[in-house]
Write a protein that holds these residues in place. Structure first.
Motif, PDB file in Angstrom:
ATOM      1  N   VAL A 144      11.714  -2.891  14.460  1.00  7.92           N
ATOM      2  CA  VAL A 144      11.895  -1.966  15.576  1.00  7.92           C
ATOM      3  C   VAL A 144      10.804  -0.894  15.576  1.00  7.92           C
ATOM      4  CG1 VAL A 144      13.423  -0.191  16.522  1.00  7.92           C
ATOM      5  CG2 VAL A 144      14.367  -2.386  15.767  1.00  7.92           C
ATOM      6  N   GLU A 145      10.546  -0.312  14.425  1.00  9.32           N
ATOM      7  CA  GLU A 145       9.547   0.750  14.360  1.00  9.32           C
ATOM      8  C   GLU A 145       8.160   0.220  14.710  1.00  9.32           C
ATOM      9  OE1 GLU A 145       8.187   4.500  14.211  1.00  9.32           O
ATOM     10  OE2 GLU A 145      10.287   3.844  14.094  1.00  9.32           O
ATOM     11  N   SER A 146       7.878  -1.020  14.347  1.00 12.04           N
ATOM     12  CA  SER A 146       6.596  -1.632  14.685  1.00 12.04           C
ATOM     13  C   SER A 146       6.376  -1.635  16.193  1.00 12.04           C
ATOM     14  CB  SER A 146       6.554  -3.062  14.140  1.00 12.04           C
ATOM     15  OG  SER A 146       5.318  -3.677  14.404  1.00 12.04           O
ATOM     16  N   ILE A 152       0.855  -1.184   0.000  1.00 14.22           N
ATOM     17  CA  ILE A 152       0.000   0.000   0.000  1.00 14.22           C
ATOM     18  C   ILE A 152       0.893   1.236   0.000  1.00 14.22           C
ATOM     19  CG2 ILE A 152      -1.845   1.223   1.221  1.00 14.22           C
ATOM     20  CD1 ILE A 152      -2.463  -1.513   2.587  1.00 14.22           C
ATOM     21  N   ASP A 153       0.586   2.166  -0.877  1.00 12.66           N
ATOM     22  CA  ASP A 153       1.368   3.398  -0.962  1.00 12.66           C
ATOM     23  C   ASP A 153       0.742   4.435  -0.031  1.00 12.66           C
ATOM     24  OD1 ASP A 153       3.106   5.365  -1.650  1.00 12.66           O
ATOM     25  OD2 ASP A 153       2.244   5.761  -3.624  1.00 12.66           O
ATOM     26  N   TYR A 154       1.243   4.476   1.224  1.00 13.77           N
ATOM     27  CA  TYR A 154       0.691   5.398   2.215  1.00 13.77           C
ATOM     28  C   TYR A 154       1.255   6.802   2.018  1.00 13.77           C
ATOM     29  CZ  TYR A 154      -1.151   1.485   4.992  1.00 13.77           C
ATOM     30  OH  TYR A 154      -1.851   0.387   5.426  1.00 13.77           O
ATOM     31  N   SER A 160       3.114  -5.914   9.770  1.00 14.93           N
ATOM     32  CA  SER A 160       1.883  -5.531   9.080  1.00 14.93           C
ATOM     33  C   SER A 160       2.185  -4.989   7.683  1.00 14.93           C
ATOM     34  CB  SER A 160       1.138  -4.468   9.890  1.00 14.93           C
ATOM     35  OG  SER A 160       1.873  -3.258   9.899  1.00 14.93           O
ATOM     36  N   ASP A 161       1.138  -4.981   6.846  1.00 15.86           N
ATOM     37  CA  ASP A 161       1.295  -4.400   5.510  1.00 15.86           C
ATOM     38  C   ASP A 161       1.744  -2.945   5.599  1.00 15.86           C
ATOM     39  OD1 ASP A 161       0.495  -6.757   4.321  1.00 15.86           O
ATOM     40  OD2 ASP A 161      -1.613  -6.184   4.230  1.00 15.86           O
ATOM     41  N   TYR A 197       8.721   0.525   5.611  1.00 20.21           N
ATOM     42  CA  TYR A 197      10.086   0.223   6.055  1.00 20.21           C
ATOM     43  C   TYR A 197      10.667  -1.036   5.413  1.00 20.21           C
ATOM     44  CZ  TYR A 197       8.994   3.619   9.698  1.00 20.21           C
ATOM     45  OH  TYR A 197       8.638   4.757  10.367  1.00 20.21           O
ATOM     46  N   GLY A 198       9.810  -1.812   4.744  1.00 23.22           N
ATOM     47  CA  GLY A 198      10.295  -3.046   4.146  1.00 23.22           C
ATOM     48  C   GLY A 198      10.428  -4.160   5.172  1.00 23.22           C
TER      49      GLY A 198
END
Length: 671
Positions: free
Chosen positions: A196-198, A139-141, A181-182, A188-189
């Motif tokens: 970490v960011e999750s 998805i392109d957020y 997650s998607d 972040y790939g």
């Protein structure tokens, strides 16, 4: 970010010390009556395997786990009904005088987490699927749509935070590499940074509400990814000024038996060496009471690690510890460069008498057709020390002999000398191999001056060992020296262990050697036996076979040399829809000859296509007697009956042209 692209940045120091053993200082969190954090011993935990609705079965299993050394016990709560039954399990344990803290394992269901948080001492949530989505969609957020998703997650997460604060319940925010997650994957790939960011997204919300009773984890079945993610997590916590939360360490889907223990030690042990980790769970496809003793053996090694002989400190880590890169070396003979790490078998205390003696290290003489065969775990070199082998070796096996004995050999094309530093420095240049020379030493006699003299040599391989109690960091410090000096000489890692260590032999060697390999260090390994008492020739050969198997297992677990089929099999739990141990054994029986293929075996969809993130094929429970088969993360066949699932898996591998019939010549390298 600079931490990912600038290895020279001093922020690369991700632990208290890269050379001195120190536990990372953390806050203390309260989990029932057993607190966790750096002021306390590293805790041991595991997870039940029976159906959570089986109250008595759960109670009996928890008791076995506590008896085996578990200090915390995790139980799955996939829905509200299981969360409700945690109270019955807890009450039943209390009646028997068992007050072990219970942890509810939550996926997908915030309402189950909110109920469980009122009952047990701790809840574990996975930010990849708690109020978030994973449909394998890119998805392109935009920044605005991404922020809107975060706000949606925040509103679903806040109620759990408030309940945990009210009831004094601890929380683990546990990221799994395979269940990002998607949303995270799109931004972040499939990376340690994404893992970490999750977790940090959820952690920041907790801190906003002054809720700090939290542990963090970054699990993966890929040891390189797992190690990098934990390191990056610690660095990011410091960088953002967040509290130093305790860490729960684990390698997901490590598998079973020796391979499972090796893989766990490569990941967990590497972090423990740097003082990271406050609780450990070893995830084996075995009964849960088998896990705690393995975790305890890993942890106990560090109870008396300090003090140790000093190692020159590192103020600036010369590599990027958050991204795997193999150290650049020149090729010498068939070592270094682009070659896979080589395996040297140590027969220096074992005189070779006949062809049969080499079976232990994967080389077989076939009288008919009068040829040697080598299996997938055939050693590349054999170190005979002062006792040269009296017959011609197969082409796939070369011999290393101590320098003085090598001088007397006629065949100097297939036999190579091993020097001490003193022998090399004082010897005549004419008394060296033109192709390949090994020099044995430690960081203390491989000095800067000595290394400078070797800088332009193209026929030298160093063989590093350590006598330091803190051996892995000392050897790593030597590799740092080579990187700093831009010296490209290949290096073999040598470690020596007593032969009567049992499981600890596997765990210690996987930690010490694997910890270097995951940082890209080491062009080969020499795992040496230390015979503490007299053994027969047959017993020594059995030890040689064990050491050889462990060595290949370490290289595979560190993802540096794939020599056999890899099984990414989850430990069983209450969500499991079939007998994992039995099924794994059955799949292994039919596929273990498929060198280099990775097969994920998952008990349920929670540990399904995501958790087996880098498997080539997947076998996933989707209902009673129903199996889904995957190619990578794509489901190929659904609702296959269990009786036909292995046959269908083989057919899928065959369709891809990757199937080899067992026992054919293709499974050997003949010479």
């Amino acid at each position: 970010m600079s931490i990912l692209t600038a290895p020279e940045n001093k922020l690369n120091i991700y632990c208290p010390s890269l050379t001195e053993y120190k536990r990372r200082e953390t806050i203390t969190i309260k989990i029932g009556d057993i607190p966790m954090g750096s002021d306390y011993p590293i805790r041991i935990q595991s997870m039940t395997t029976v159906d959570t609705m089986d109250t008595q079965g759960s109670i009996d299993e928890v008791i076995r786990m506590v008896d085996s050394g578990c200090e915390y016990v995790r139980i799955t709560a996939p829905s509200v009904k299981e969360a409700q039954n945690l109270e019955n399990i807890r009450n039943g344990l209390h009646k028997k005088g068992i007050f072990v803290p219970l942890i509810a394992d939550i996926h997908f269901t915030p309402n189950a987490a909110e109920l469980a948080a009122r009952i047990v001492e701790k809840v574990r949530i996975n930010p990849g699927n708690y109020a978030d989505r994973k449909r394998f969609e890119v998805i392109d957020y935009t920044d605005a749509s991404y922020a809107a998703e975060l706000e949606r997650i925040r509103e679903k997460f806040i109620p759990l935070i408030k309940i945990c604060k009210e009831y004094g319940t601890a929380m683990r925010i546990g990221t799994n590499h395979g269940s990002l997650s998607d949303r995270i994957l799109s931004r972040y790939g499939d990376t340690p940074l994404g893992m970490v960011e999750s977790a940090l997204e959820f952690l920041r919300i907790c801190e906003e509400f002054n809720y700090f009773n939290i542990a963090l984890s970054m699990k993966s079945s890929n040891t390189q990814v797992m190690v990098e993610a934990y390191r990056l997590l610690v660095q990011r916590l410091d960088q953002e000024g967040l509290k130093p939360y305790p860490l729960h360490l684990g390698v997901t889907e490590a598998g079973e038996a020796e391979d499972g223990r090796i893989k766990s030690a490569v990941g967990i042990g590497t972090l423990l060496e740097d003082g990271l980790g406050d609780t450990v769970r070893v995830s084996l496809t075995e009964a849960p009471e088998k896990e705690a003793p393995v975790a305890r053996a890993l942890v106990e090694r560090y109870e008396h690690r300090a003090p140790h002989a000093p190692i020159n400190p590192v103020e600036n880590c010369p590599i990027n510890p958050f991204q795997y890169t193999r150290r650049e070396t020149q090729e010498v003979y068939n070592i270094g460069g682009l070659n896979v790490p080589r395996v040297i078998a140590d027969y220096s205390d074992l005189s070779v008498e006949q062809h049969e003696d080499l079976k232990s290290i994967g080389h077989f003489f076939l009288p008919v057709p009068d040829k040697w065969a080598m299996n997938d775990q055939g050693a590349d070199f054999i170190y005979s020390g002062q006792t040269p082998i009296p017959f011609m070796l197969p082409n796939g096996l070369k011999e290393i002999i101590d320098f003085k004995q090598w001088l007397d050999q006629n065949d100097k094309l297939n036999k190579f000398p091993a020097f001490t530093v003193k022998e090399w420095e004082s010897g005549d240049q004419s008394e060296r191999s033109s192709q390949l020379n090994f020099i044995k030493g430690t960081i203390h006699n491989f000095t800067v001056e000595f290394l400078e003299r070797l800088r332009f040599a193209n026929n030298i391989v160093l063989l590093i060992h350590s006598e330091n109690h803190h051996a892995m960091p000392e050897m790593r410090r030597f590799f740092y020296r080579l990187v700093e000096m831009k010296i490209k000489t290949p290096v073999i890692i040598q470690r020596t262990y007593e032969t009567d260590l049992g499981d600890s032999l596997t765990l210690y060697s996987a930690t010490d050697i694997g910890g270097l390999l995951v940082d890209g260090f080491g062009d080969g390994t020499l795992l040496s036996p230390d015979f503490q008492y007299p053994l027969s020739h047959k017993q020594k050969l059995q030890s040689a076979a064990a050491y050889n198997s462990i060595t290949f297992g370490i290289l595979q677990a560190a993802r540096t040399r794939m020599s056999k089929t890899e099984y990414i099999s989850c430990p069983s739990c209450g969500r499991t829809l079939f007998d994992l141990q039995e099924t794994t054994a059955m799949i292994r029986k039919h596929t273990e000859h498929l060198k280099g293929i990775k097969i994920g075996i998952m008990g349920c969809i929670v540990n399904g296509p995501g958790e087996m993130a880098d498997a080539d094929y997947g076998y996933v429970g989707m209902g009673k007697d129903k199996i889904a088969l995957y190619r990578g993360q794509e489901v190929i066949k659904r609702s296959v009956t269990a009786a036909k699932a292995v046959e269908e898996l083989i057919e899928l591998i065959r369709e891809d042209g990757r199937w080899i019939e067992p026992g054919t010549d293709e499974t050997y390298n003949l010479s």
